[in-house]
Structures are given as C-alpha cells and as structure tokens.
Design a protein around this motif. Structure first.
Motif, PDB file in Angstrom:
ATOM      1  N   HIS A  43      68.441  28.111  10.246  1.00  0.00           N
ATOM      2  CA  HIS A  43      69.202  29.166  10.909  1.00  0.00           C
ATOM      3  C   HIS A  43      70.632  29.172  10.349  1.00  0.00           C
ATOM      4  O   HIS A  43      71.186  28.119  10.041  1.00  0.00           O
ATOM      5  CB  HIS A  43      69.241  28.872  12.408  1.00  0.00           C
ATOM      6  N   LEU A  45      73.403  29.494  11.763  1.00  0.00           N
ATOM      7  CA  LEU A  45      74.375  28.752  12.561  1.00  0.00           C
ATOM      8  C   LEU A  45      74.447  27.295  12.152  1.00  0.00           C
ATOM      9  O   LEU A  45      75.479  26.650  12.300  1.00  0.00           O
ATOM     10  CB  LEU A  45      74.009  28.836  14.054  1.00  0.00           C
ATOM     11  N   LYS A  58      75.937  17.362  19.581  1.00  0.00           N
ATOM     12  CA  LYS A  58      74.880  18.129  20.234  1.00  0.00           C
ATOM     13  C   LYS A  58      73.591  17.998  19.460  1.00  0.00           C
ATOM     14  O   LYS A  58      73.596  17.619  18.293  1.00  0.00           O
ATOM     15  CB  LYS A  58      75.280  19.597  20.335  1.00  0.00           C
TER      16      LYS A  58
ATOM     17  N   TYR E 128      75.608  39.391  22.834  1.00  0.00           N
ATOM     18  CA  TYR E 128      76.087  38.066  22.442  1.00  0.00           C
ATOM     19  C   TYR E 128      77.375  38.195  21.645  1.00  0.00           C
ATOM     20  O   TYR E 128      78.355  37.471  21.872  1.00  0.00           O
ATOM     21  CB  TYR E 128      75.025  37.314  21.629  1.00  0.00           C
ATOM     22  N   ASN E 203      65.497  34.647  20.108  1.00  0.00           N
ATOM     23  CA  ASN E 203      66.340  34.597  18.911  1.00  0.00           C
ATOM     24  C   ASN E 203      67.824  34.620  19.281  1.00  0.00           C
ATOM     25  O   ASN E 203      68.627  33.824  18.776  1.00  0.00           O
ATOM     26  CB  ASN E 203      66.001  35.818  18.045  1.00  0.00           C
ATOM     27  N   VAL E 206      69.443  31.368  20.657  1.00  0.00           N
ATOM     28  CA  VAL E 206      69.972  30.386  19.700  1.00  0.00           C
ATOM     29  C   VAL E 206      71.456  30.632  19.476  1.00  0.00           C
ATOM     30  O   VAL E 206      72.259  29.696  19.442  1.00  0.00           O
ATOM     31  CB  VAL E 206      69.196  30.484  18.368  1.00  0.00           C
ATOM     32  N   TYR E 207      71.829  31.904  19.363  1.00  0.00           N
ATOM     33  CA  TYR E 207      73.245  32.220  19.165  1.00  0.00           C
ATOM     34  C   TYR E 207      74.053  31.920  20.427  1.00  0.00           C
ATOM     35  O   TYR E 207      75.179  31.436  20.369  1.00  0.00           O
ATOM     36  CB  TYR E 207      73.426  33.694  18.783  1.00  0.00           C
ATOM     37  N   ARG E 209      73.539  29.680  22.522  1.00  0.00           N
ATOM     38  CA  ARG E 209      73.743  28.236  22.599  1.00  0.00           C
ATOM     39  C   ARG E 209      75.062  27.871  21.926  1.00  0.00           C
ATOM     40  O   ARG E 209      75.820  27.029  22.400  1.00  0.00           O
ATOM     41  CB  ARG E 209      72.588  27.526  21.874  1.00  0.00           C
ATOM     42  N   ASP E 210      75.328  28.526  20.805  1.00  0.00           N
ATOM     43  CA  ASP E 210      76.572  28.307  20.072  1.00  0.00           C
ATOM     44  C   ASP E 210      77.772  28.743  20.917  1.00  0.00           C
ATOM     45  O   ASP E 210      78.786  28.055  21.001  1.00  0.00           O
ATOM     46  CB  ASP E 210      76.504  29.123  18.784  1.00  0.00           C
ATOM     47  N   ASP E 213      78.434  26.277  23.512  1.00  0.00           N
ATOM     48  CA  ASP E 213      79.187  25.137  22.974  1.00  0.00           C
ATOM     49  C   ASP E 213      80.680  25.442  22.935  1.00  0.00           C
ATOM     50  O   ASP E 213      81.509  24.591  23.257  1.00  0.00           O
ATOM     51  CB  ASP E 213      78.704  24.802  21.553  1.00  0.00           C
TER      52      ASP E 213
END
Lengths: 330, 330, 330, 330, 330
Positions: A43, A45, A58, E128, E203, E206-207, E209-210, E213
């Motif tokens: 990915h 990221l 993480k 997002y 999908n 996943v972003y 999650r960033d 963070d």
C-alpha cells in the motif's frame, strides 16, 4: 547472507529459501524503495511510513503482510530515536532503517549470528527478535535516568533553588518523553499478542508475551521514577523554603536582640539636662550609671536569648549539625 | 516427602502418586535446572524466568502446564523480595526458590504439615496455598508502614522542616514500591480466576477468590496510606509555615515596638541648642522632661501592644499553650 | 419468630415454611457455628469470613447458596463498622452479626414487623432489605460529615494555622475511610444486579436497582465532600498566608516610616562642632532648628503614609472591616 | 388538551387516541398518585421515586413501561433543581412535576404547541422532547458561570487575598455541583440510546443522539471551566504572592538604605572626647566635618540605590506601570 | 467541476457519474439548504447541525447516508475553528462550509486537482481526504504553541511574577482548548474505523487508520506540552520564590550587620558623666577610644560577614554569576 545493492533484485530471493530477511539500510533512495514496494504490491501509505522518520510505533495488518514501525532508543550525548520498520510476509521479513544509525549494529550482528535458529522459527520470530532488541534499548536509557535521580536525591539538600529546580525538571521532562515513547511500544506488542493478528504464529506469541512483560516493567519503572522525581521536587522546595526560614530566623534573632539594646543606648543618649531637675536622667550621674546601663542591656539580651532558645530557634544540636552538613555540601 | 539432590531423578516421582510436589531450593545450578526443564518439555523462556530473579508476577499458560512467577516480601532490616516460581501440571507442582531465603521456611513447613489435605485437593490447590502465603507476606510489611505513619502523624508538629520532609518522603517512596509490587499480584490472581485458565479447578477458584479479596484489601490499604501520607505532608508543610509565620510575628512585634521607641529616644538625643531659641528642644529643660519622654515611650509601647493583642498576634491563650506543647515536643 | 439457642436445631426449621430467617447474634461460639455450617454443607472459607470481622463487602456465589458479607456503619462517639453476613439459600436466609452491636436492632425490628411482606417475597428480598438497611446506615454518618464541613467552612477564616489544618485533615481522612467503605458496597450490589447471579430473583433485582442508586448517590456525595474539603484546605492556606502577609505589611509600614525618622533624629544627634566651622551643623543654632527637624520628620512620615495608602497597604475600608470581622471570629 | 382534577379518571383517556400525555403538576396529593399508579400497575418503588424529590437521574425499564426521572435546572437567585419524572408506556406518557416550579412552564407551552408533531411521533418522542428541554436548561446556568469566570479573570490581579479565594472557590463549588448534576443526565440519555431499551423507537433514538451530543458538550464545557478556574486560582495566588514580595522589596530597600545611614549618624553622635587625644573623632572638628558626613551618607545611599537598580528592584518601567494599573484596579 | 447557484439543481448531477462532489460554500441561504436536504430525504436534525456552527465533531450514520461534522483550525491572529460538514452517500459527497472561511481554500484546491484519483476511490475516500486535511490543520497551530513554550522556557528565569504567570496560563488555556478540540476528532475517526460503519469501504479504512495515527500523535503532543507547561509554571514559581528569598537575604545581611554596629555607636553616644565616676564610660577619654570603637565595629562586621559567607549567603561564585545572568536577562 548477501549484500545487494539493488532492492528490487533482492526481492527475487523471497521464496528461494524457507525464510528470507532483506535488511534495507538507508532510506534516502526513495525511488528504489518505491520500485521495491510496488513490486511487493504494498500500500502507498507503507512507503510513506517507512521514510517519514517519526512514526508512532504501530502494527498495521494488510491482506498479505503485516507492517510494523517502531522506534529504538540510542543513547549518545543525547537520547535519540531511530525508526525501524518491518514488513512481515509469508516466508520473508524486510526491515528498513537509516544507514547512519550504527548503534544498533552489534545487536543486529548477534541476531544474524543466530540466524539458524531464526530461520527455523520463521519471519515472525525474527520480527519478535527485532522488537525485543528495540524494547531492550530502552533499559540502559532508563537506568541512566535512574542514576541521575539518585545523584539528585543525594544532592538535593545542597542545591541552589533554581539550579535544582531546573535539573529536576530536566529529568522529569526526559522521563515524560520516555514514557511517551514506551506506551505505544506496549500497545504495539499487545496488538501483536491478539490471536486475530495474522502473520504471528502461536509459537512466537509465547515470546511476545515475554516482550510484553518487559514493556510493562519499563512502564512500571518510568512511573515509579516519575513519582520519585515528583517527591524530589517537593523535597527540594521544602529544603529551599527551610533555608529561607533559617535566614528569617537569623534576621529575627539579631534584630530582636539589637533593637531593644539600641533603644536602651538611645535613652542614655538623650540630652535632658540633669541640672534643671533631679528627675532628668539622674542615672547619668550615678556612680554605677554606665555599668547599670550595660547590665540592663546584657540582661535584656540574655532574656531574649533564653526565649529564643526555648523556642528552639537557636542552639539546637540537630540544627547546627545539619548546618555543618550543608556547609560542606554546598 | 523426600530430599533429593538430582532434579531430573526427582521428576521420576511424578505420576507415582496422586500429587507430587517437587520443591527446588537454590537456583545456582542452572545446568541441572536446564536438564530438568528440558525433560519436562518446558519452553526455554520458563527457565530464564525462573533464574532471572526480578520477574513481574505473572501466570503464563502453556499447553500442558501453567507457569506462575511471584514475589514474596521478607522484612528484615530492609524489605526484600524473593521470587517463587511454580510449574503447575497434571498431578504435580514444582516450586523454585532461592536457597538463601530462609524467611519463608516456617510458612512452608506449615504447608508441608497439611500436605494430606493438599494431596486430596491437587496441585492447583497447593499453588493457591503458596500464592496465599506470598500475598499474606505483604501484610506485616504494610502494618509496619502503618506504624511509621502513625508515629509520623503524632510527631509531625514538632518535626524539623527537612527532616520531616525526608521521613515522609521515605514512607511515600516505600508505599510506592509496595503498590508497584502488589498490583501485578492482583492481576496474577485475577488471571487465575478466569474460567478459561487451565490447570485451575473450579474448587480451587473458590479459594483463589479469597486470595483475590486479600489482594484487593492490600491495595485498598496502600491507597489509603498513600493518601494519608499525602495529607501528612501537607500538615507538615503547614506546620513549618506556621512556625515561619510565628518567627515573623515575633520579629514584627519587637521591631514595631522598638523602632518608634528608638526614634523617640533619638529625638531627645538631638543637639539643637536650647540657648539659641526657646523653640529649640525646650523639653530638655522641662522639670519633668525625662519622665515625659518615658511616658511617651511607654505609652507608644502600650498602644502597640494593645493593637497587636487585638490582632491576635500576642497573648492568645491557645497560641501560647500550643507553643508550650511544641517546646516539649521538639 | 422463635428464639433458639441451638444453631443446629434451628436449621431444622428450614423447609417447614415458605421462607425461614435464622438470625445468629453473637459470633463467639465458633464451635456451634462450625457444626451449623457443616450441617448446611457450607464451604470452610465461609465460616472464616463470618467470624473474621473486617471482611471487604462481597458476594460469593456457591452452588446451592449465595454468601454475602457487608459492613454497616454505626455512629456513636466514633464511627464503627459492624459486619453482617448472610447466607441466602432456597427458602432460607441466615444472617450473622456480633451480639454487642445493638445499634442496628431497631432497624431489624422494623424488618421483622414487615415479615409478612418479606415472607411472600422470599429470602432474596430479605437479603435486599438488609443490604438496604446497611447502605442507609451510611447516610447519617455522611450527613454529620457534611455538617462538620459546613462548620469548618464558616470558621475557616478565623482558624489557627495548624488547628485548622488538622481539623480539615481529620475530615478528609474520615471521608477517605468512608469512601473506602462505600466502594465495595457498590460493587457488591452491582454484582447482585447481574442477571447471572443465582438466588436473586428478577423481582428483587428491581429493588436492588434502587439500592444501587443509593450507593451511587453516596459515592457522588462523598466525592463532592472530598473536593469541597480540598477547596477548604486551599482557602485555609490562603487565609493563613493572607494573615502572614498582613503581619509583613504592618512590619513594613512601621519599619519604613521609623527608620528614616530615626535617621533624621540621628543626624541632629551628631556632635560636629559648630564652633569650628559655620558648615558644621548650623541647623543646631537656627532659631527654628528644632521645629525644622520636626517638620522634616513629619513630612517624611506623611509622604510615606501617602505612598502606602496609594499602594493599598493602609487605610482601605474593606481591609479594616475585614480585620474587625477577624477580630471577632478569633 | 384537557385539565382534569382526578388523576385516576385521567387514565381513562389512555388508548382513546394515538398518544395520550397526562401531565401531573403538584406531587402533594400522594393518595391520588398512589391510586393512579396502582391502577396502572406500577411498581411501588416508582411512586417513591416520583415524590422523593432528589432522585439521581435514571431510566428504569419495567415490563410494560419505562420510568425516567431527571432534574432540570432553574436559575433564579440561586440555582435550583426541579425533578421531572416520566412514565413512558404504549401510547401514553405521564409526566410528574412539582406545581410550584413555574419556570419550565413556557418551555412546556412550546412543546404543547407542537403537539401535533409529537402526536405523530409517539410517547417516546415526547419523552425525548422533555429530556432535551431539561438538558437545555443547563446551558444558561453554565453560561452565567462562564461570565463569572471571565469577570474573575479580568479582576484577578486586583483582588484581595481572601476575597478572591472565596469567590474563586464559590465558582469551583458551583461547577462541581453542576458537573455532579450533568453526569447522570449523560448516563441516562446514553442508557436510552442502547438498542435494547424498550419503549424507545429507532426513530427517536436519532433525536436522542442529538441530546447526547448536547450532554457531552455540557460536560466538555464544565471540564474546561473547571480547569480554567483552577488556573485562575493559581494566578490569584501568584498575584497575592507577587504583592507580598513587593512589600518585602519595599521593606528591604528602605531598611537597607537607612540602617547604614543611621549607623553613620550614630558614629558621629558618639561622645569620645576630642580633647583627650587627636585620634578621638577629629572629624568633629574638621572644617568640612558635617558636609563630609553628609557626603558619606549620600554616597552610601546612592551606592545602594544603584545596587538595587541593577538588581531590578527599583525604577523598572514595567514594574511601575504595572503598579499604577494596580493602583487603579484596587 | 461546475459552479452552480441552485443547490437543488446540483443534486441532479448525482448518479450521472461514478462520483459526484457537491461543495456548498456559504450557509446563509437556509431556505435553499432546506429544499436541498428535503429533496435528499435528510433528517431534519442534519440541517440544524449544518447551519449551527459549533457542533462537536461526530459521525452519525443514517439509513442511506452518513453525516459527518468536523471542525478545522485556522490560525490567523487568533485561532479560529471552521465547521465542515459532509454527507456521504452512494456515489456522492456533499460538503458544507462557511463562505467566508478562505483559509482552507488552497488545500481544497489540491484535493480538486487530485480528483481523478479520488473519483476512482469513491465518496468515502474524499471524506477521508477532507478529514485528513482537517486534522492536519491542527499541526501548525500546535507547533506555534510549541514555539511559545520554548520561548517561555528560555525566558522563564527572567520573567516578572505576574507577567510570567499570565503568559504561562494563556498557553495552558490554549492547550486546553486545543485538547478539547482534538479529542472528539479522534473519536470521530475511530467511529469511522469500526467495521460496522456503513459507507466507509475497507480500502478507505486503511487510510483512516493513518488519519487516526495522526490524531493520536496530536493528542500525545498536546499532553506532553501540557505537562511541560505545568513544569514551566513550577519553575517560574520557584524562580520568583528564589528571587524573593534573595531579597530576604540582602535584607538580613544588611540589617544583621548594621544593627549591632548602630548599637555600638549608640553606646558611645550615651551621656553618662565621666566626671562623676571612673566607671562611667572611661572609654570616652581613652587615648585610643575612637579607634577602639571602630575596631569593635569593624570586628563585629567582619565576624558577621564570615558567618554569612560560611552559610553561603554571600560571595558564592555560582550565586553572583547567576545574578549577573539575571541582570542581563531582565
């Protein structure tokens, strides 16, 4: 164990043996890294996380690999963090770190020496070994803080107000930073312990449990150090306040003794004319006038000294002994 | 109940009776320990945990046994911890401890005496009994801190600034350490209470519930002691500040009385020439000049004393009685 | 409703009616208690918990009965706890308490009076009624602390430093103890509310919800009182510090006025010989020399008084009125 | 919309239309209330909760209705709570409140005006509308505290020690009470949001989510206000301590200047006989003796003033400007 | 990418392409907004939330769309929030913001430029991207606070009491506000991460999650800054107290030296008549009388200076060097 300059080429090795460890040192050649991660189908990221060097530790699970980012501590003149990222897949682990961080080298060498053992245990065991190394890198730092704390504790009574304050706060600040660094490590290991996390075998989880215990122990110690440095601050403030009170006492004792004495001296300095009336300062012509004045003054001083002694403001043994100790400390 | 020098040989006994307790005293002969744990098929980490003496208390379940590590307190001149590890399996319990720690001996003897009862209840009951012993070893330590706390509370008004501070902080520090030691004990017992933990029978869980209550009670008491010592600190600071204020009051009372008096004396010490003008200090030649000056001074002093008395700075009964109490305490 | 001396015999009654309540007063005859509990097939730990009088409140479910231990508060000269234990089984409740605790008697009488109602509702309802009584026994104690708090709040400005400190800390300490006593009560009731707890019917749970609300209210009030007494402490410290500052101000005002005045008086007390030179203290021979000196001194004093007044250190109405209030309080 | 004096009769209306709202004002006629609740088959505890006016806000689900008790705030001279209880059943809502609480009247009128909308939405929507009204009644109270806080913040530098302390503590106390009142409201709404709560339709839950957001916002604001008033307290203490330090500085400057000057004056006031020896105070007979003494004194004063100026104790612009500001504030 | 004045008309576009983004700037024309939301069948509460500009960040799932409200930070002279609301549906996203907030424009432009990428990823990816923009808008604000903190840290020793206090409290207040703003952002993103939230694809998660963070990192940093500013406050208070103690020391040193000296001078200013008796101040007629008096005074001063030097009150290098540093700082 082969050095290899082309990252993409290195990927060819995956699958050729039971377990492949590709160690990427240096994160400057972003192009190669991008080609590599594209080839692996990572990915976008992940690449960002690898090259952006202040990630919060993480573990991000993806469909066919697990991405782990963590921060080791390196204690030179100052304490510095160095990011270690890992991609754990089936039969391979790719680790990424900055080329300049040489401190972790010997530890990694030891890991490399035990590679036989690791090869049998798979990529997730290697990931554990790296994480364990990272967490163990916190202990020497914490111990050095522990020594600073002990130094401060033995010196605290003799420290200058602001100086002591600043040294204690510097310690508190560093413990705060350390705590901030350890908590996410604990969460990271904990998330790997959850049975649902893929790519971590049950066998490795037993080892991670140990790693988790170490993280808990670190946190315990940091909290204890934090409370101790808090207590140290209070002791320091009490010590400076005790010294201020002592200054006050000296002032009070001296002022309280000499003000009445000066007054008595002042009285007999008055110029009332004894010739005019027998009531006007007959003492001045007494035979024992001057000794009488001295007696008055010494008597007053003695009475006040006895009063202060009974208050415990002067002449206490413990007090003066403590003073001596200070005199030597400072 | 047989002494046995060879650890591996001792393992032969397992299975020969309903319940086998192998007690390993002394952890120096790592080789024997390793042979023993290998024979039992124990994970390598367990041996590490057994011989590394500052484990955080924990219970690690494995497939065919349960590993428990815990820390008993032994109060000699200082409080020391001693690690007791246990492996609880089917029909056997192996306990490990340092040979030099003799303090726990009498307690273990009592356990050995009741072995008949234990044999019926199985290895997990014995594990409970050991854990209970360990947790009970905290109570006398806590009680001694409780006594220290009471001593400090009765002395707090008479304590020297820094001395009191340091004694209170020493207590706080020890309570902090004790708290740090008890929490994982509580977690350990709690984890054994969970129905999923293997090797703990439902029957033993009833006893562990009791053990858990004791751990909670310990934590309760420690928290109460911590709050009380926090309050003690505040009282101590207030007492030292009260004493500083009292020093201040004495200074103020004396200075405020004698400064005006000295001024009056100073006035009549001036050398203006009464011969030059009738306005120049005629008092000096008054018949009652000197008594007049005294009257002036005494009147001023009396006025100030009345003022201070009304402010409550001098002559209050409660104040002076309290003072006496101090005089005796210190 | 029958008195009965033999505990074991009393057990015969169980089952003879819908609901049997055996009330055991006095826990000294351990032998009888043991025979009784053995007859009922109770776990050995229960008897220990009954006779050991400082149990943490708790509810332990067993296979065929529920054991509840709780602590009522009894406010005589000091606040004392008294343990009440209960065994709730099918169609019976056995309660245990110390014979000497007579305070709870009237409350129990009321319960006994309503036994008809209770009989219909079963043993668990009776257990609820006892728990409710126990929790309600906390309210008068808490209210008395509330009154102490209000007293302290109205007196706080006039309190002696250490005296106030100690009274406030005594209150904080008692609130701490109360809090420590209430929390497990709340947990106890909460555990009984869980649908899985046996021996508590759905009907009784509605009542226990009410009981739980009372426990929450107690905790709320204790927390509020704790915060208020914390604020009281701060007010007290601020008040004593304000008084210390006032002492300081008086000292400063007096010293700052009389030091310059004394200096002026001192100047004209110098013995320079006016005969030697016309520059040597010609003032001493001025016609208005002495009045000039007075003018100088009074002018200085006035300037300083105006300066202090503008600083707000003297002569403020609010300040002096406040002072009067203090004068009366103390 | 019909007034009705007989509560039991009012119950007849239930079922005659889609949605019936019976609003009971005045809780003194307990007999009628009892007959009414008996007729509805309500649990005895509900009636107690309705007439006992200091219930903790809560929602108790029963088999065929939901009981909600909550507390609205009414800000007159002081802030007062008024209890509103509701029974939400199938097609009806019965609300209870004290007849004397007229403050909430206009809000209820608005609700009544929108009854058409409510009728369509059912009893649970009406319950939401009432709860929303109750929670909105907290905002004006909180805003008035916010204004008090701002007032205090702008005045804090000029406040008298104890006065400021008491006003800040009064605010903290009121925020504490408000917080204590809001938390159970939040829990109440939250419990209604749970999908398992009966008598709340999915549609109404959307609205309750909004209500919950408001409760969270209230709590956020209260916490912020609490922290701000904590900071205010610290600023206040720092300001009073700064003023005490300033008093100290004035004392020090004056005393430190005039003590040496007085000493010099004292020296030349000594009576050593210049006739006896040329060493005895020859200055007294110098031609420039007196000017010399003045020079000595003025020089000393100037040196000290320069020293103090370099220390930053006198003559700083910022300092004096700040002083002026104070002078005007106070 | 078309500007469009009629909101309702704009809705026609939904469905014409894979993904439609309608960006509503300006929330004043409530009528159009109402028509628009009615057309989309949005719940009435959504419109309220859009136009009411101080929503707590939140995500409310509805049956056929997801409503998100969030607050971006815009740092001009003061920090201001600006609300951005979004409706995420199948194939469309409608965003709402105030027309006047131009600060976010360039960021949105960048988003618009990458619309191709976004179009492929759907409406939730755009949501997002907006949320990420919002959270990233916090970092520059936090960094500016970090700089303020560093400035304060380097200046803290030279700051005026009240001035420093107010600047530190202003920082604490702003950090408090920031923290209050970030927490709900974190909750918002977290709620979107839950797999059950509709309209967020795996999908996009996943972003997110960033994004999560980043929110955690913000919170970490804010907490660290809060603790550091707390430590700064303590250092500041210690520094001002150290300066007060220094003032005290100067007063004590000067007063303690000159009071005895003045007393000695006072003694020889007494007027006892040496003619009357040889005991009356014979010193006055000694040949070395005056030098003797000077010796006495200088000796006393020297003894006191040595005493103070040994106490560490005067002449310490570190002390004076520190003083110089202050002199320059202030």
């Amino acid at each position: 164990e082969q050095p290899c300059d082309d990252l993409v080429e290195a990927l060819e090795w995956i699958g050729t043996s039971e377990m492949t460890w590709i160690e990427v040192r240096g994160l400057d050649d972003v192009d190669s890294l991008r080609r590599m991660t594209d080839r692996l189908g990572l990915h976008g990221l992940i690449l960002e996380d690898i090259v952006h060097l202040h990630q919060r530790p993480k573990a991000d699970p993806y469909d066919d690999h697990l991405f782990i980012a963590t921060q080791a501590l390196q204690q030179g003149e100052t304490v510095e963090t160095q990011q270690i990222s890992m991609i754990v897949g089936n039969g391979y682990l790719i680790s990424f770190r900055n080329a300049l961080d040489e401190h972790i080298e010997p530890v990694l060498n030891r890991l490399r020496a035990g590679q036989e053992h690791i090869r049998r245990n798979g990529a997730d065991y290697l990931a554990y070994a790296l994480l364990d190394t990272v967490i163990d890198s916190f202990f020497p730092v914490l111990e050095s803080y522990g020594e600073t704390l002990e130094d401060l504790e033995s010196e605290v009574l003799g420290l200058n107000e602001e100086d002591g304050m600043q040294r204690i706060h510097a310690l508190k600040r560093e413990l705060l930073m350390l705590r901030r660094a350890v908590w996410p490590q604990r969460e990271l290991v904990n998330s790997l312990l959850h049975p649902e996390t893929p790519f971590i075998t049950r066998n490795t989880r037993v080892y991670l449990r140990d790693c988790y215990d170490h993280a808990l122990q670190l946190i315990d110690m940091i909290e204890v150090y934090r409370e101790l440095s808090g207590g140290l601050l209070e002791t320091h403030l009490a010590a400076t306040s005790a010294r201020a009170n002592e200054v006050m006492k000296v002032l009070t004792v001296i002022a309280t003794i000499f003000l009445p004495l000066s007054w008595i001296a002042g009285i007999y300095g008055m110029n009332f004319d004894p010739d005019v009336s027998p009531l006007n300062m007959p003492e001045l012509r007494w035979f024992f006038g001057y000794p009488f004045a001295w007696l008055l003054m010494l008597g007053t001083a003695a009475a006040l000294l006895i009063f202060f002694h009974r208050k415990g403001w002067i002449g206490r043994k413990s007090f003066s002994r403590r003073e001596d100790a200070h005199g030597q400390n400072e």
